[in-house]
Design a protein around this motif. Structure first.
Motif, PDB file in Angstrom:
ATOM      1  N   SER A 220      -7.962  -1.348  -9.370  1.00 14.74           N
ATOM      2  CA  SER A 220      -7.480  -2.416  -9.232  1.00 14.74           C
ATOM      3  C   SER A 220      -7.149  -2.875 -10.764  1.00 14.74           C
ATOM      4  O   SER A 220      -7.153  -3.803 -10.591  1.00 14.74           O
ATOM      5  CB  SER A 220      -8.932  -2.711  -8.999  1.00 14.74           C
ATOM      6  OG  SER A 220      -9.627  -2.877  -9.389  1.00 14.74           O
ATOM      7  N   SER A 223      -4.077  -4.940 -10.441  1.00 14.62           N
ATOM      8  CA  SER A 223      -4.539  -6.149  -9.858  1.00 14.62           C
ATOM      9  C   SER A 223      -5.006  -7.595 -10.355  1.00 14.62           C
ATOM     10  O   SER A 223      -5.831  -7.326 -10.995  1.00 14.62           O
ATOM     11  CB  SER A 223      -5.690  -5.912  -8.123  1.00 14.62           C
ATOM     12  OG  SER A 223      -5.718  -6.764  -7.762  1.00 14.62           O
ATOM     13  N   LYS A 226      -8.725  -9.111  -9.744  1.00 13.25           N
ATOM     14  CA  LYS A 226      -9.408  -8.259 -10.334  1.00 13.25           C
ATOM     15  C   LYS A 226     -10.375  -8.196 -10.997  1.00 13.25           C
ATOM     16  O   LYS A 226     -10.334  -9.553 -11.722  1.00 13.25           O
ATOM     17  CB  LYS A 226      -9.183  -6.381 -11.624  1.00 13.25           C
ATOM     18  CG  LYS A 226      -8.626  -7.494 -12.903  1.00 13.25           C
ATOM     19  CD  LYS A 226      -8.299  -6.366 -13.644  1.00 13.25           C
ATOM     20  CE  LYS A 226      -9.666  -5.785 -14.807  1.00 13.25           C
ATOM     21  NZ  LYS A 226      -9.379  -5.154 -15.499  1.00 13.25           N
ATOM     22  N   TRP A 264     -13.128  -5.689  -0.546  1.00 10.91           N
ATOM     23  CA  TRP A 264     -10.849  -5.162  -0.795  1.00 10.91           C
ATOM     24  C   TRP A 264     -10.703  -4.263   0.713  1.00 10.91           C
ATOM     25  O   TRP A 264     -11.426  -3.350   1.437  1.00 10.91           O
ATOM     26  CB  TRP A 264     -11.422  -4.267  -1.689  1.00 10.91           C
ATOM     27  CG  TRP A 264     -12.193  -4.183  -3.315  1.00 10.91           C
ATOM     28  CD1 TRP A 264     -12.653  -4.817  -3.802  1.00 10.91           C
ATOM     29  CD2 TRP A 264     -11.179  -5.039  -4.636  1.00 10.91           C
ATOM     30  NE1 TRP A 264     -13.185  -5.502  -4.898  1.00 10.91           N
ATOM     31  CE2 TRP A 264     -11.982  -5.876  -5.029  1.00 10.91           C
ATOM     32  CE3 TRP A 264     -10.063  -5.062  -5.131  1.00 10.91           C
ATOM     33  CZ2 TRP A 264     -11.160  -5.715  -6.635  1.00 10.91           C
ATOM     34  CZ3 TRP A 264      -9.222  -5.452  -6.197  1.00 10.91           C
ATOM     35  CH2 TRP A 264     -10.371  -6.100  -6.767  1.00 10.91           C
ATOM     36  N   CYS A 272      -7.191  -7.849  -2.246  1.00 13.88           N
ATOM     37  CA  CYS A 272      -8.862  -8.689  -2.775  1.00 13.88           C
ATOM     38  C   CYS A 272      -8.988  -9.565  -2.034  1.00 13.88           C
ATOM     39  O   CYS A 272      -7.703 -10.748  -1.954  1.00 13.88           O
ATOM     40  CB  CYS A 272      -9.118  -8.362  -4.361  1.00 13.88           C
ATOM     41  SG  CYS A 272     -10.300  -8.859  -4.208  1.00 13.88           S
TER      42      CYS A 272
END
Length: 476
Positions: A220, A223, A226, A264, A272
């Motif tokens: 992640s 991401s 995160k 997740w 997410c």
């Protein structure tokens, strides 16, 4: 600094390693009396072997009485004229042999009774069998079973995730190194080759332990969702998709110091979605009706860092979340705006929550306030409270064989509690060596063993000896 949030790692790693051990089938059919006699004879034979105090060297006699062994089979046969010796009555010889056999049997029974009485007087205890440790893990703080690292914000050093096997307790099968401390690990239920690892910087990585590659298959780090704080716990959860309950999907749930509980889902990457944003409850509840809050409190003081969570063993839509302020919130996956209930009892950060595997309306929690509390699901007040020491309690775990037994790890010792035996004092206490702190505990599912992690980077395996017989636990 929030020490002790390494305990969740042991649960995932050890379950995967210990649960896969084969179990020998047990034949419960009754055997005839002849088999019982043969078993006793076999036990006697095993006792009377070299190296045993009960061993007696026996030799075969030859024709002229010379001892028969490996070196001399028999002496040279010589012919001599001798007068015949008077024969003894056979009945007398048979009677003597019977008396000798009876005396030997009585002696064996007395010895067995003495051994049994000695074992009954030995109290329950923990016997250390071995430990998982190597040069890479020795001296690393805050053990995570297979995850290691320094978790202070100002003393961040390298992290390490290891996959240990009982085949080799001296060196791990897999090692995954990272510049950040490892704070949580867990193996997937549906795909046990997938290992999820949470880091101190908020990143989550998924490794394939079947591969020799040290590069995660998913992470992640890129991401936008995160975590912004350490991931103190993560766990794979199986949830029902439909009303029938046959169709299940597996999601990865994490809780972080940024106050978010996230799930997740593996698709093209790690997708997410926040299950809950934890907020403080004391600020608004203590305000009077006409009192206004200060403007600066809106984002900072209302954010409650998350420490741990536990999903209900039957209804995976319900879960409990422990916070740094000492509260345990009952939440639902269907509502992310408010709590269903709040359990108030701890005065410090809640480090672990565990549902009883037999009584599904009972759960256990431990905290930095030195306390362990047993709760009933429908009662918001503590049911039983334990404060055996003045040290931080890092981890608790229920026994998989009894609804009365649980283990706890604090800074000074490991405790085994049997609530049927006593609610005031632990049944077993194992004190840590000077300078060492116990940080995490886990019962094995198939054997009477306990895994204990410490601050020196070791996972010790203890055997539970002379435990009282487990009572019948009614599973719900």
């Amino acid at each position: 600094m929030t020490p002790g949030k390494h305990s969740r790692a042991l649960a995932g790693a050890a379950d995967a390693g210990v649960a896969t051990m084969p179990i020998s089938p047990v034949n419960s059919r009754k055997q005839p009396n002849v088999g019982v006699r043969r078993n006793k004879n076999y036990e006697t034979l095993c006792r009377n072997r070299l190296g045993n105090d009960l061993y007696v060297e026996r030799m075969m006699q030859t024709i002229n009485g010379a001892p028969k062994n490996k070196h001399v089979q028999c002496d040279k046969i010589m012919k001599e004229d001798k007068e015949p010796e008077p024969e003894e009555p056979e009945d007398f010889l048979v009677g003597e042999k019977l008396e000798e056999v009876e005396e030997e049997a009585k002696k064996e029974e007395e010895e067995e009774m003495e051994i049994g009485s000695e074992q009954s007087t030995i109290p329950a205890n923990l016997e250390r069998l071995w430990s998982f440790s190597c040069d890479l893990t020795k001296g690393l703080n805050d053990l995570l079973a297979v995850g290691y690292g320094h978790f202070g914000f100002k003393e961040q050093k390298r992290g390490l995730a290891c996959c240990w096997s009982i085949k080799n307790p001296m060196w791990p099968e897999r090692t995954y190194q990272s510049p950040y401390g490892v704070t949580a690990v867990d193996f997937s239920i549906g795909a046990p080759n997938l290992l999820a690892v949470g880091y101190h910087n908020g990143t989550i990585a998924i490794y394939n332990v079947q591969s020799n590659s040290n590069i995660p298959v998913l992470d992640s780090s890129e991401s936008p969702q995160k975590h912004l704080g350490p991931v103190w716990q993560l766990q794979w959860i199986e949830q029902d998709r439909g009303t029938a309950g046959d169709d299940k999907r597996e999601i990865l749930v994490s809780i972080s110091a940024d106050g978010r509980i996230s799930k997740w889902v593996i698709r093209k990457g790690l997708d997410c979605h926040d299950l809950m944003r934890l907020r403080r409850t004391t600020a608004s509840s203590s305000k009077k009706g006409g009192e206004k809050e200060k403007k600066g409190e809106a984002l900072i003081s209302r954010q409650a860092p998350g420490m741990c969570f536990a999903f209900h063993p039957k209804d995976t839509n319900i879960y409990l979340a422990g916070t740094e302020e000492g509260h345990i919130h009952k939440c639902s996956c269907s509502y992310n705006e408010q709590y269903l209930d709040t359990y108030r009892g701890h005065k410090g950060p809640v480090y672990k929550i565990a549902w009883n595997p037999f009584c599904h309306d009972v759960f256990l929690s431990c905290s930095a306030d030195w306390g362990i509390i047993i709760w009933q699901h429908e009662n918001l007040k503590p049911f039983l409270s334990f404060y055996p020491t003045t040290y931080v309690v890092y981890d608790v775990a229920w026994s998989p064989k009894s609804s009365y037994i649980f283990a706890a790890a604090n800074e000074s010792r490991v405790e085994i509690w049997d609530l049927h035996f006593s609610t005031l004092d632990p049944l077993i206490v194992n004190v840590a060596n000077p300078g060492i702190k116990f940080t995490t505990v886990l019962f094995t599912k198939q054997t009477d063993c306990l895994l204990v992690g410490d601050s020196d980077g070791q996972v010790a395996v203890y055997e539970l000896r002379n435990m009282p017989p487990a009572l019948d636990s009614n599973r719900e």
